[in-house]
Design a protein around this motif. Sequence first.
Motif, PDB file in Angstrom:
ATOM      1  N   ALA A 292       0.988  -1.249  -0.159  1.00  0.00           N
ATOM      2  CA  ALA A 292       0.026  -0.093  -0.136  1.00  0.00           C
ATOM      3  C   ALA A 292       0.594   1.336   0.110  1.00  0.00           C
ATOM      4  N   GLN A 293       1.792   1.460   0.551  1.00  0.00           N
ATOM      5  CA  GLN A 293       3.093   2.620   0.447  1.00  0.00           C
ATOM      6  C   GLN A 293       3.170   2.954  -1.141  1.00  0.00           C
ATOM      7  N   LEU A 294       3.778   1.240  -1.877  1.00  0.00           N
ATOM      8  CA  LEU A 294       4.489   1.659  -2.428  1.00  0.00           C
ATOM      9  C   LEU A 294       3.675   2.312  -3.695  1.00  0.00           C
ATOM     10  N   ASP A 295       2.288   1.493  -3.263  1.00  0.00           N
ATOM     11  CA  ASP A 295       0.816   2.509  -4.337  1.00  0.00           C
ATOM     12  C   ASP A 295       0.452   3.593  -3.923  1.00  0.00           C
ATOM     13  N   ASP A 296       1.056   4.328  -2.451  1.00  0.00           N
ATOM     14  CA  ASP A 296       0.391   5.608  -2.300  1.00  0.00           C
ATOM     15  C   ASP A 296       1.956   6.559  -2.693  1.00  0.00           C
ATOM     16  N   ASP A 297       3.056   6.316  -3.148  1.00  0.00           N
ATOM     17  CA  ASP A 297       3.883   7.278  -3.532  1.00  0.00           C
ATOM     18  C   ASP A 297       3.958   7.088  -4.992  1.00  0.00           C
ATOM     19  N   ALA A 298       3.537   5.387  -5.665  1.00  0.00           N
ATOM     20  CA  ALA A 298       3.523   5.650  -6.999  1.00  0.00           C
ATOM     21  C   ALA A 298       1.942   7.054  -7.464  1.00  0.00           C
ATOM     22  N   ALA A 299       1.401   7.092  -6.470  1.00  0.00           N
ATOM     23  CA  ALA A 299       0.657   8.133  -6.643  1.00  0.00           C
ATOM     24  C   ALA A 299       0.424   9.210  -6.498  1.00  0.00           C
ATOM     25  N   ALA A 300       1.241   9.946  -5.835  1.00  0.00           N
ATOM     26  CA  ALA A 300       1.861  11.029  -5.260  1.00  0.00           C
ATOM     27  C   ALA A 300       2.573  11.578  -7.321  1.00  0.00           C
ATOM     28  N   LEU A 301       3.303  11.329  -7.423  1.00  0.00           N
ATOM     29  CA  LEU A 301       3.255  11.650  -9.184  1.00  0.00           C
ATOM     30  C   LEU A 301       2.490  12.954  -9.820  1.00  0.00           C
ATOM     31  N   ASP A 302       0.910  12.070  -9.204  1.00  0.00           N
ATOM     32  CA  ASP A 302       0.460  12.828  -9.988  1.00  0.00           C
ATOM     33  C   ASP A 302      -0.732  13.960  -9.280  1.00  0.00           C
ATOM     34  N   LEU A 303      -0.252  14.048  -8.535  1.00  0.00           N
ATOM     35  CA  LEU A 303      -0.054  14.829  -7.085  1.00  0.00           C
ATOM     36  C   LEU A 303       0.207  16.461  -7.424  1.00  0.00           C
ATOM     37  N   GLN A 304      -0.440  17.525  -7.735  1.00  0.00           N
ATOM     38  CA  GLN A 304      -0.043  18.434  -8.202  1.00  0.00           C
ATOM     39  C   GLN A 304      -0.130  19.514  -7.076  1.00  0.00           C
ATOM     40  N   LEU A 305       0.570  20.077  -6.581  1.00  0.00           N
ATOM     41  CA  LEU A 305       0.375  21.042  -5.564  1.00  0.00           C
ATOM     42  C   LEU A 305      -0.264  22.316  -5.638  1.00  0.00           C
ATOM     43  N   THR A 306      -0.900  22.951  -5.007  1.00  0.00           N
ATOM     44  CA  THR A 306      -0.914  24.327  -5.872  1.00  0.00           C
ATOM     45  C   THR A 306       0.392  25.522  -5.192  1.00  0.00           C
ATOM     46  N   ASP A 307      -0.316  26.695  -5.262  1.00  0.00           N
ATOM     47  CA  ASP A 307       1.165  27.727  -5.128  1.00  0.00           C
ATOM     48  C   ASP A 307       0.953  27.854  -3.105  1.00  0.00           C
ATOM     49  N   GLU A 308      -0.278  27.984  -2.825  1.00  0.00           N
ATOM     50  CA  GLU A 308      -1.017  28.049  -1.509  1.00  0.00           C
ATOM     51  C   GLU A 308      -0.900  26.909  -0.837  1.00  0.00           C
ATOM     52  N   GLU A 309      -0.660  25.839  -1.363  1.00  0.00           N
ATOM     53  CA  GLU A 309      -0.353  24.762  -0.588  1.00  0.00           C
ATOM     54  C   GLU A 309       1.410  24.540  -0.555  1.00  0.00           C
ATOM     55  N   PHE A 310       1.941  24.667  -1.109  1.00  0.00           N
ATOM     56  CA  PHE A 310       3.363  25.082  -1.419  1.00  0.00           C
ATOM     57  C   PHE A 310       3.628  25.715  -0.636  1.00  0.00           C
ATOM     58  N   ARG A 311       3.250  26.793  -0.030  1.00  0.00           N
ATOM     59  CA  ARG A 311       3.467  28.256   1.275  1.00  0.00           C
ATOM     60  C   ARG A 311       3.689  27.678   2.714  1.00  0.00           C
ATOM     61  N   ARG A 312       1.962  26.858   2.670  1.00  0.00           N
ATOM     62  CA  ARG A 312       1.545  26.521   3.773  1.00  0.00           C
ATOM     63  C   ARG A 312       2.569  25.178   4.160  1.00  0.00           C
ATOM     64  N   LEU A 313       3.016  24.596   2.857  1.00  0.00           N
ATOM     65  CA  LEU A 313       3.718  23.438   3.667  1.00  0.00           C
ATOM     66  C   LEU A 313       5.423  24.129   3.851  1.00  0.00           C
ATOM     67  N   GLU A 314       5.945  25.675   3.068  1.00  0.00           N
ATOM     68  CA  GLU A 314       7.302  25.802   3.964  1.00  0.00           C
ATOM     69  C   GLU A 314       7.390  26.679   5.301  1.00  0.00           C
ATOM     70  N   GLU A 315       5.972  27.550   4.852  1.00  0.00           N
ATOM     71  CA  GLU A 315       6.459  28.567   5.917  1.00  0.00           C
ATOM     72  C   GLU A 315       6.677  28.196   7.184  1.00  0.00           C
ATOM     73  N   ASP A 316       6.769  27.358   7.566  1.00  0.00           N
ATOM     74  CA  ASP A 316       6.939  26.749   8.988  1.00  0.00           C
ATOM     75  C   ASP A 316       8.542  26.763   9.208  1.00  0.00           C
ATOM     76  N   TYR A 317       9.720  26.546   7.948  1.00  0.00           N
ATOM     77  CA  TYR A 317      10.390  25.678   7.891  1.00  0.00           C
ATOM     78  C   TYR A 317      11.852  26.516   8.888  1.00  0.00           C
ATOM     79  N   VAL A 318      12.915  26.238   9.451  1.00  0.00           N
ATOM     80  CA  VAL A 318      13.754  26.933   9.793  1.00  0.00           C
ATOM     81  C   VAL A 318      15.404  26.732   9.951  1.00  0.00           C
TER      82      VAL A 318
END
Length: 325
Positions: A292-318
């Motif tokens: 199931a992990q492998l199937d999920d990883d392969a599915a990540a290739l079809d997930l296109q994040l939005t600019d807002e999602e990139f911003r949310r994921l990156e904003e707390d990094y130090v």
Amino acid sequence: MRYVKLGNSGATVSAIGLGCMAYGDPDRGTHRWTLREESARPLIRRAVELGINFFDTANVYSAGHSEQVLGAAVAEYCRRDEVVLATKVHGEMGPGPNGWGLSRKHILWQVDASLRRLGTDYIDLYQVHRWDGSTPLEETLATLDELVTAGKVRYLGASTMYAWQFTKALFLQKQHGWAQFITMQDHYNLFYREEEREMHPLCRDQGMGVLPYSPLARGRLARPWGARTARLDFDEPGNQFYAGNEEVDRRVADAVGEVAAGRGVSRARVALAWVLGNPAVTAPLVGATDAAQLDDDAAALDLQLTDEEFRRLEEDYVPRPVAVL
């Protein structure tokens, strides 16, 4: 499956590769959380079914047993010419001062040992696992060039070093007309982004393929903060690396959870899609201990994040200290 060129070479690999550190006898080597062969082989078969043709291991994984498991599975589930096999050299594989490193003596010993364990007469991508400051760099690079000339190795790669070290190696290879490194396997994920400073710009400038390992921070980004797994209980190097930054990492993990919930997908798929969204990245190396992990990883290739999602994921990094562990 999507396919990409391996750096500036003509070789084509799947846009995610299967890292095989998790496959091997847990009683051999230092990885007590690994899967035994009977449990690992079906996962390699599933990877082939998904279209993954890029498999990465190292001689030190389970003291060579990971290479044996991978080689046997490839021989059973596909043709050798259909896959790209990558392994590494540097780590301790025997007692005494010559049991590790990037000397001519050690490399020539270990390339033949890896070929035997993999059950093949050539390695597609042979990578220096770490920098060896005790061996003249010219000796290492000349020896690697000989392996390509001899046909034992098709391409050369490097892993886990400072950008200045990689630059020095690339310069010497060009100066002497030696076979060039075409890839850099580096540590890169939402918890550790320091490769964006110098290594990734260098790789893009030089046409190097970037193959991130631990894209899910050894599973930490794939589940809610604080969840425990067998690997976390035994993975002391990983626990030490991520220690001391818990508050920041918790906020980043929470952001992954928020984006995943909003999309109705797993945390792992979001975290991997973020890595895939970096234009410097060629193919992240994923680990999987169930299908199931492998199937999920392969599915990540079809997930296109939005600019807002990139911003949310990156904003707390130090920013954190650069590490070449």
